[in-house]
Structures are given as C-alpha cells and as structure tokens.
Motif scaffolding. Sequence first.
Motif, PDB file in Angstrom:
ATOM      1  N   TRP A  99       0.911  -1.231   0.068  1.00 48.70           N
ATOM      2  CA  TRP A  99      -0.213  -0.114  -0.018  1.00 48.70           C
ATOM      3  C   TRP A  99       0.832   1.268  -0.062  1.00 48.70           C
ATOM      4  N   LEU A 100       1.854   1.267   0.426  1.00 50.52           N
ATOM      5  CA  LEU A 100       2.902   2.498   0.785  1.00 50.52           C
ATOM      6  C   LEU A 100       3.704   2.676  -0.332  1.00 50.52           C
ATOM      7  N   GLY A 101       3.778   1.779  -1.428  1.00 49.12           N
ATOM      8  CA  GLY A 101       4.648   2.183  -2.649  1.00 49.12           C
ATOM      9  C   GLY A 101       6.066   2.329  -2.236  1.00 49.12           C
ATOM     10  N   ASP A 102       6.796   2.499  -3.400  1.00 52.56           N
ATOM     11  CA  ASP A 102       8.125   2.382  -3.287  1.00 52.56           C
ATOM     12  C   ASP A 102       8.849   3.604  -2.849  1.00 52.56           C
ATOM     13  N   GLU A 103       8.105   4.796  -2.324  1.00 53.05           N
ATOM     14  CA  GLU A 103       8.948   5.964  -2.093  1.00 53.05           C
ATOM     15  C   GLU A 103       9.288   5.869  -0.330  1.00 53.05           C
ATOM     16  N   GLY A 104       9.132   4.696   0.250  1.00 48.97           N
ATOM     17  CA  GLY A 104       9.368   4.833   1.602  1.00 48.97           C
ATOM     18  C   GLY A 104       8.562   5.323   2.439  1.00 48.97           C
ATOM     19  N   ASP A 105       6.988   5.778   1.978  1.00 48.16           N
ATOM     20  CA  ASP A 105       6.320   6.388   2.800  1.00 48.16           C
ATOM     21  C   ASP A 105       5.948   5.560   4.105  1.00 48.16           C
ATOM     22  N   LYS A 106       5.563   6.273   5.203  1.00 50.12           N
ATOM     23  CA  LYS A 106       4.931   5.529   6.467  1.00 50.12           C
ATOM     24  C   LYS A 106       3.614   5.835   6.629  1.00 50.12           C
ATOM     25  N   ALA A 107       2.929   4.748   7.113  1.00 54.62           N
ATOM     26  CA  ALA A 107       1.389   4.733   7.283  1.00 54.62           C
ATOM     27  C   ALA A 107       0.989   5.606   8.375  1.00 54.62           C
ATOM     28  N   SER A 108       0.013   6.573   8.314  1.00 55.54           N
ATOM     29  CA  SER A 108      -0.371   7.132   9.538  1.00 55.54           C
ATOM     30  C   SER A 108      -2.076   7.310   9.471  1.00 55.54           C
ATOM     31  N   GLY A 109      -2.505   7.611  10.768  1.00 54.33           N
ATOM     32  CA  GLY A 109      -3.803   7.875  10.777  1.00 54.33           C
ATOM     33  C   GLY A 109      -4.690   6.660  10.332  1.00 54.33           C
ATOM     34  N   GLU A 110      -5.930   6.708   9.435  1.00 54.45           N
ATOM     35  CA  GLU A 110      -6.575   5.598   9.295  1.00 54.45           C
ATOM     36  C   GLU A 110      -5.752   4.695   8.367  1.00 54.45           C
ATOM     37  N   VAL A 111      -5.095   4.820   7.648  1.00 56.85           N
ATOM     38  CA  VAL A 111      -4.115   3.892   6.591  1.00 56.85           C
ATOM     39  C   VAL A 111      -3.530   3.141   7.399  1.00 56.85           C
ATOM     40  N   ALA A 112      -2.602   3.744   8.630  1.00 60.95           N
ATOM     41  CA  ALA A 112      -1.993   2.802   9.616  1.00 60.95           C
ATOM     42  C   ALA A 112      -2.892   1.796  10.171  1.00 60.95           C
ATOM     43  N   ALA A 113      -3.879   2.201  10.636  1.00 66.27           N
ATOM     44  CA  ALA A 113      -4.830   1.374  11.430  1.00 66.27           C
ATOM     45  C   ALA A 113      -5.550   0.411  10.443  1.00 66.27           C
ATOM     46  N   SER A 114      -5.764   0.740   9.306  1.00 58.83           N
ATOM     47  CA  SER A 114      -6.260  -0.186   8.361  1.00 58.83           C
ATOM     48  C   SER A 114      -5.142  -1.110   8.152  1.00 58.83           C
ATOM     49  N   LEU A 115      -3.774  -0.954   8.047  1.00 59.26           N
ATOM     50  CA  LEU A 115      -2.898  -1.455   7.643  1.00 59.26           C
ATOM     51  C   LEU A 115      -2.533  -2.563   8.763  1.00 59.26           C
ATOM     52  N   GLU A 116      -2.523  -2.327  10.133  1.00 57.95           N
ATOM     53  CA  GLU A 116      -2.388  -3.033  11.111  1.00 57.95           C
ATOM     54  C   GLU A 116      -3.515  -4.273  11.251  1.00 57.95           C
ATOM     55  N   ARG A 117      -4.747  -3.735  11.075  1.00 58.77           N
ATOM     56  CA  ARG A 117      -5.709  -4.778  11.008  1.00 58.77           C
ATOM     57  C   ARG A 117      -5.723  -5.825   9.880  1.00 58.77           C
ATOM     58  N   ALA A 118      -5.319  -5.400   8.539  1.00 55.26           N
ATOM     59  CA  ALA A 118      -5.239  -6.102   7.558  1.00 55.26           C
ATOM     60  C   ALA A 118      -4.294  -7.193   7.941  1.00 55.26           C
ATOM     61  N   ASN A 119      -3.209  -6.612   8.126  1.00 52.60           N
ATOM     62  CA  ASN A 119      -1.871  -7.550   8.558  1.00 52.60           C
ATOM     63  C   ASN A 119      -2.124  -8.752   9.522  1.00 52.60           C
ATOM     64  N   SER A 120      -2.810  -8.342  10.616  1.00 50.42           N
ATOM     65  CA  SER A 120      -3.142  -9.392  11.745  1.00 50.42           C
ATOM     66  C   SER A 120      -4.060 -10.317  11.101  1.00 50.42           C
ATOM     67  N   ALA A 121      -4.899  -9.971  10.264  1.00 55.53           N
ATOM     68  CA  ALA A 121      -5.886 -11.028   9.769  1.00 55.53           C
ATOM     69  C   ALA A 121      -5.356 -11.816   8.507  1.00 55.53           C
ATOM     70  N   ALA A 122      -4.517 -11.460   7.862  1.00 52.65           N
ATOM     71  CA  ALA A 122      -3.982 -12.160   6.887  1.00 52.65           C
ATOM     72  C   ALA A 122      -3.439 -13.712   6.923  1.00 52.65           C
ATOM     73  N   ILE A 123      -4.041 -14.594   6.217  1.00 52.42           N
ATOM     74  CA  ILE A 123      -3.499 -15.878   6.432  1.00 52.42           C
ATOM     75  C   ILE A 123      -2.387 -16.150   5.458  1.00 52.42           C
ATOM     76  N   PRO A 124      -1.227 -16.705   5.936  1.00 52.14           N
ATOM     77  CA  PRO A 124      -0.104 -17.058   5.284  1.00 52.14           C
ATOM     78  C   PRO A 124      -0.487 -17.750   3.746  1.00 52.14           C
ATOM     79  N   THR A 125      -0.174 -17.226   2.779  1.00 54.28           N
ATOM     80  CA  THR A 125      -0.542 -17.977   1.397  1.00 54.28           C
ATOM     81  C   THR A 125       0.590 -17.796   0.423  1.00 54.28           C
ATOM     82  N   ALA A 126       0.574 -18.863  -0.353  1.00 52.51           N
ATOM     83  CA  ALA A 126       1.538 -18.745  -1.544  1.00 52.51           C
ATOM     84  C   ALA A 126       0.997 -19.415  -2.742  1.00 52.51           C
ATOM     85  N   ARG A 127       1.374 -19.030  -3.948  1.00 48.53           N
ATOM     86  CA  ARG A 127       1.211 -19.461  -5.258  1.00 48.53           C
ATOM     87  C   ARG A 127       1.864 -20.536  -5.688  1.00 48.53           C
TER      88      ARG A 127
END
Length: 323
Positions: A180-208
């Motif tokens: 989500w943060l791109g290649d610019e080295g951006d840091k998440a903040s506010g709602e994006v940071a909270a959304s990122l934390e929720r999404a990462n905690s719920a992600a099931i390890p997956t591989a193709r």
Amino acid sequence: MAKKRRPQPKAAAPRLVDGEVPVVGAREPCPCGSGRRYKACHGRAAAQAVTELVQRPFEGLPGEADWVALRELVPAATAQLTLKDGLPEGVPSVTLATVLPMAWPALRRDSGEVLLGLQNDTASGDISRDLADTLNRAFTTAPGSPVDAGRAAPDGPRLQDLLDLDAPFSPEVHTGFEFWLGDEGDKASGEVAASLERANSAAIPTARLTGAEGAYWCETPEKNHLRWVMTHPEEKLLDALARLHAAGTSSLGEDTRLVGSFRAHGLTVPVWDLPGSMRAEDCEKPAAAFAERLTEALGTSTPLTGDERRARSGLMNRQVTLS
C-alpha cells in the motif's frame, strides 16, 4: 363543491441522445416521452441489465483462475495490468491489488500510478464492468486521492475491453499489505496505519504454486490447505474428480485428502487438507502428478460406476458456493 384541478404540465418532448434514451432519475419522466416515470419505462430494462448476474465475469481474461483466486481466496497480492490502448498520459502504471486501505475501490498515487482494488463490493451483477468503470474513473482522479465507489452504465466497457488480452497475468503474493505504501518509503499514518495493522493481523499466510495456474497453498492454525481454481467445465471436472476419488488417487500424498470444493465466479475450486508440515514448495511435485491424473480422467467418457457416483455425490454435498 368540487376542487378545481390544477393544470398538468405537458410531458416534455423526448430528449434522445444519438437516438438512445439517456439515463435519468428513477422518478423522473422517461425521456422517451411516454409520460411514465423512468423506472417504469426504459429504466426497467436498464435496471435489469445492471442487476443480472454474470456467472463468469473474468472469462476471456488471461489467468482467469488467478483472477478468481485473488478475488476470493488470497489476502494480499498484486499484479501488473497492461492496457489494450496503452497507458493514459500521467499514469505510469496500473496495478491490481486484492485489497486497498479502507476498502477503497481504487487509488491514484502521488506519482500518478493507479491501484485497482479487487475484493470490494460491486454495484451490479457484472464485476468486470464495475471494475472497468472504477479504472476509467481512476484515470481522471487527482493524484494522491482515493477513488469513490460508483455505478457503471449497463452498456459500459468491461475489463475484457480495456486490458490487453495477449499480455501475461502474473500475480505476486505478499506476506502483508506494505505494498500500500509504494516504493517511496512512505510511512502509514492515521486511518491508513490502522487499516494496515488490521489487515496484516488478519492475513492468512498464502503462497502461489509456480507449476499450476490458480493453485494456492495456505497455512491455518490446525492444518494447511491447497485451494486450486480450475477452469474445466464443472460437470466434467466433478466426474473426473469422482473417478480419481473412487480409485484412491485424488490425494496429494501421505496425510493429504481431497475434502470438497468451492464454486466461485463460475469456476470450481477443489480443496485439499494438508499436514501442518507440508509447505507450498512441497506441493509442487504432487500437484503436477495430480494434474496428469486429472487430465487422463477428464478424457474418460465411460459412465460412472456405482462407487464413482457415490464419490461424486459426496463431493457435491461438500461443495460451497462463494459467489
């Protein structure tokens, strides 16, 4: 004493655009001049076209099985999209993403890059048309802004009209949503940071899996699974799986078991239980061997035996429809 009736305004003259009836509000007079409300006249056909479910919305796209997997099974993944007519001015690239922050339909980065979210609710029964509409609106969205949800016109373009159908579709599965943060080295903040934390905690390890299109390994606390989206016609595929199951050759090795299937966007997705010690790389050879057995079973046209019919019934009873 009877009340005087107010004079009624005359119906507006038909307002046709290039001979077609334009879309107006549901309660407005129909532009065709019939005197009826739009929803009871030409709007009825338009509404039906919008809500009619397209069973295989990704059919005709390269990697249809992977499109379905990214839509329904894979938490975090991206894929580069190639447009049929080239990139619009100011848009350096278009990337498909399973999920975007706050479930945005799309995002236009500061750089002009467009990210298109795949796992969002859509307004009509044609996911492909809805995604194409979102993509077109993203091209005209100001850089650095998310794209709001919208409603596609019933006759609007579909992904099959916008994308280069000869370009490869190669998903990249991620361990989290830092893309989500791109290649610019951006840091998440506010709602994006909270959304990122929720999404990462719920992600099931997956591989193709590299050797089987549409096949994805995933890890869960109790056991691992292989979920394999297949494009074969459903009835033929179920017959073939039943033949293998009855013959005792439907597994992927010791302590693995074909347990049933999903149905998603017109395709069948067989599911295997795997032991916790079996990783994605351990599935490659067994999956390749199974694909050979399946190809042979698909080529068999003799009627199912009693054991095969019972196996087929068991598979059908354990089938779940996702969409």
